[in-house]
Scaffold this motif. Structure first.
Motif, PDB file in Angstrom:
ATOM      1  N   THR A  51       0.843  -1.201   0.000  1.00 27.31           N
ATOM      2  CA  THR A  51       0.000   0.000   0.000  1.00 27.31           C
ATOM      3  C   THR A  51       0.870   1.239   0.000  1.00 27.31           C
ATOM      4  O   THR A  51       2.042   1.211   0.385  1.00 27.31           O
ATOM      5  CB  THR A  51      -0.907   0.046   1.249  1.00 27.31           C
ATOM      6  N   GLY A  52       0.250   2.344  -0.402  1.00 28.53           N
ATOM      7  CA  GLY A  52       0.973   3.612  -0.389  1.00 28.53           C
ATOM      8  C   GLY A  52       1.351   4.028   1.008  1.00 28.53           C
ATOM      9  O   GLY A  52       2.451   4.565   1.239  1.00 28.53           O
ATOM     10  N   THR A  53       0.469   3.801   1.970  1.00 34.43           N
ATOM     11  CA  THR A  53       0.762   4.171   3.360  1.00 34.43           C
ATOM     12  C   THR A  53       1.978   3.419   3.878  1.00 34.43           C
ATOM     13  O   THR A  53       2.871   3.996   4.523  1.00 34.43           O
ATOM     14  CB  THR A  53      -0.454   3.865   4.249  1.00 34.43           C
ATOM     15  N   GLU A  54       2.037   2.120   3.592  1.00 31.07           N
ATOM     16  CA  GLU A  54       3.173   1.309   4.012  1.00 31.07           C
ATOM     17  C   GLU A  54       4.457   1.795   3.336  1.00 31.07           C
ATOM     18  O   GLU A  54       5.520   1.867   3.961  1.00 31.07           O
ATOM     19  CB  GLU A  54       2.915  -0.158   3.674  1.00 31.07           C
ATOM     20  N   ALA A  55       4.364   2.158   2.048  1.00 28.79           N
ATOM     21  CA  ALA A  55       5.531   2.639   1.308  1.00 28.79           C
ATOM     22  C   ALA A  55       6.080   3.929   1.920  1.00 28.79           C
ATOM     23  O   ALA A  55       7.290   4.087   2.101  1.00 28.79           O
ATOM     24  CB  ALA A  55       5.172   2.875  -0.148  1.00 28.79           C
ATOM     25  N   LEU A  56       5.185   4.854   2.261  1.00 28.13           N
ATOM     26  CA  LEU A  56       5.620   6.134   2.829  1.00 28.13           C
ATOM     27  C   LEU A  56       6.257   5.936   4.199  1.00 28.13           C
ATOM     28  O   LEU A  56       7.205   6.649   4.560  1.00 28.13           O
ATOM     29  CB  LEU A  56       4.434   7.095   2.922  1.00 28.13           C
ATOM     30  N   CYS A  57       5.752   4.957   4.959  1.00 26.92           N
ATOM     31  CA  CYS A  57       6.351   4.641   6.255  1.00 26.92           C
ATOM     32  C   CYS A  57       7.783   4.139   6.076  1.00 26.92           C
ATOM     33  O   CYS A  57       8.691   4.536   6.812  1.00 26.92           O
ATOM     34  CB  CYS A  57       5.501   3.600   6.977  1.00 26.92           C
ATOM     35  N   ILE A  58       7.993   3.261   5.086  1.00 26.84           N
ATOM     36  CA  ILE A  58       9.340   2.750   4.809  1.00 26.84           C
ATOM     37  C   ILE A  58      10.266   3.894   4.395  1.00 26.84           C
ATOM     38  O   ILE A  58      11.410   3.982   4.841  1.00 26.84           O
ATOM     39  CB  ILE A  58       9.290   1.662   3.723  1.00 26.84           C
TER      40      ILE A  58
END
Length: 376
Positions: A51-58
């Motif tokens: 997900t985009g949210t997970e990507a931004l967290c990384i």
């Protein structure tokens, strides 16, 4: 460590690649697995997100060098994720967009949002290797330039601090000896070079241009020599201007320009308070060389003959040199373009008499320009 990722030395190749981290963002796990397998074959450090949210967290927590980003994701599409990545002002991360559709509209939109490249699904791994390698090579160079820039800034800070300390000590001594005056000129002029390495020969050209115009004005040799020695210190106040403003490649904001204008006042304060005729003249030039003949200049808004003659002379030659020199924010203008701008400024920006004398002695000005060129 070499610059090129696929060199003949396999050990260097592996070391080069393993320094880079790649993030894959796709809401279809089968695509994630395939791309991750492809990249793992080349020994990249691979991160993945569904997900985009997970990507931004990384991205917030890892030093990612490249993102492979699917456009068509359900919860947060690739365009929105890309906008969030580009909003990270502290660093620039290359992004390759992944799409199942060979749509011109999709590609144009992705470019407008800040994408660096595209890959069509199903992914051809050799095409992917080539595109990833190209962008990571650019990322590698970018990192090296950032390190070099930081080293330069540290050296500038060190040199500037040393020069400022030396200046304070010399001012306390208040020496009237000519050799002390020359030492001050050399040290202060060097400060401008350390602050802005792209204008290393600027102070030499300004010094000799001023000598040409001062002689044409009918000044005696003593006055001419004072102009030659004092004019290189016109921008010493830039010691007090932050590097992110002084070396900014783009247009300054209103607030940044106000801080830049303070270099005239700072230079005046640094140089004033001495009994030395040389430093008195240098202080006068530092304060007045950005005044304009029609009263629209700074810092005091003086006009006409109220502007010291020394400041009016430096104003013309400083603008000519700035126009024809490379700066962080522009390429050098041709001489002909600079001539046109100076002629247009006669009577508004510049004293018309000094403009006329400048052009009457243009052959000597051009000889100096040729003799004292910036190092490339």
């Amino acid at each position: 460590m070499g610059f090129f990722p696929f060199a003949t030395d396999n050990i260097k190749e592996k070391m080069w690649i393993e320094t880079f981290s790649v993030l894959i963002v796709d809401d279809e796990e089968c695509h994630l697995d395939i791309i991750e397998q492809f990249l793992s074959e080349r020994n990249y450090r691979v991160f993945s997100a569904c997900t985009g949210t997970e990507a931004l967290c990384i991205l917030e927590n890892e030093d990612i060098d490249l993102v492979l980003l699917d456009i068509a994701m359900s919860s947060m599409d690739g365009y929105r994720v890309l906008r969030e990545i580009r909003a990270m002002k502290e660093r620039y991360i290359p992004v390759i967009m992944l799409t199942s559709f060979d749509s011109k509209e999709d590609k144009i939109k992705a470019l407008e949002e800040g994408s660096d490249d595209f890959l069509n699904k199903p992914i051809d791994k050799y095409e992917m290797y080539a595109r990833v390698q190209t962008l990571l090579r650019m990322r590698h160079y970018s990192k090296q330039m950032a390190v070099a820039k930081q080293r330069l800034e540290n050296e500038v800070a060190r040199q500037t601090a040393e020069l400022q300390q030396a200046l304070n000590e010399l001012q306390l001594l208040n020496s009237k000896l000519a050799d002390s005056h020359r030492e001050i000129v050399e040290r202060l002029s060097a400060a401008a070079e350390f602050k802005d390495p792209e204008t290393a020969a600027h102070i030499q050209r300004i010094s000799h241009y001023c000598g040409v115009v001062a002689r044409a004005m009918g000044m005696g040799e003593e006055e001419v020599n004072l102009m030659i020695q004092a004019s290189p210190m016109h921008d010493i106040g830039k010691i007090g201007v932050p590097d992110h403003i002084l070396l900014k490649p783009g247009k300054l904001t209103k607030e940044e320009f106000e801080k830049m204008k303070q270099h005239t006042v700072i230079g005046h304060k640094i140089l004033s308070g001495s009994d030395s005729q040389l430093l008195k003249l240098a202080s006068e030039i530092a304060l007045s060389h950005h005044e304009k003949y029609d009263g629209t200049g700074y810092p005091r808004g003086l006009s006409g003959a109220d502007i010291p003659l020394s400041g009016r002379i430096v104003a013309v030659v400083d603008v000519f040199d700035a126009l024809t020199s490379r700066r962080p924010y522009k390429a050098p203008y041709p001489n002909e373009k600079a001539y046109e701008i100076i002629r247009q400024g006669s009577g508004t920006h510049f004293d018309p008499l000094i403009v006329r004398l400048f052009f009457e002695n243009l052959s000597e000005i051009l000889r100096i320009q040729q003799q004292y060129q910036d190092e490339r």
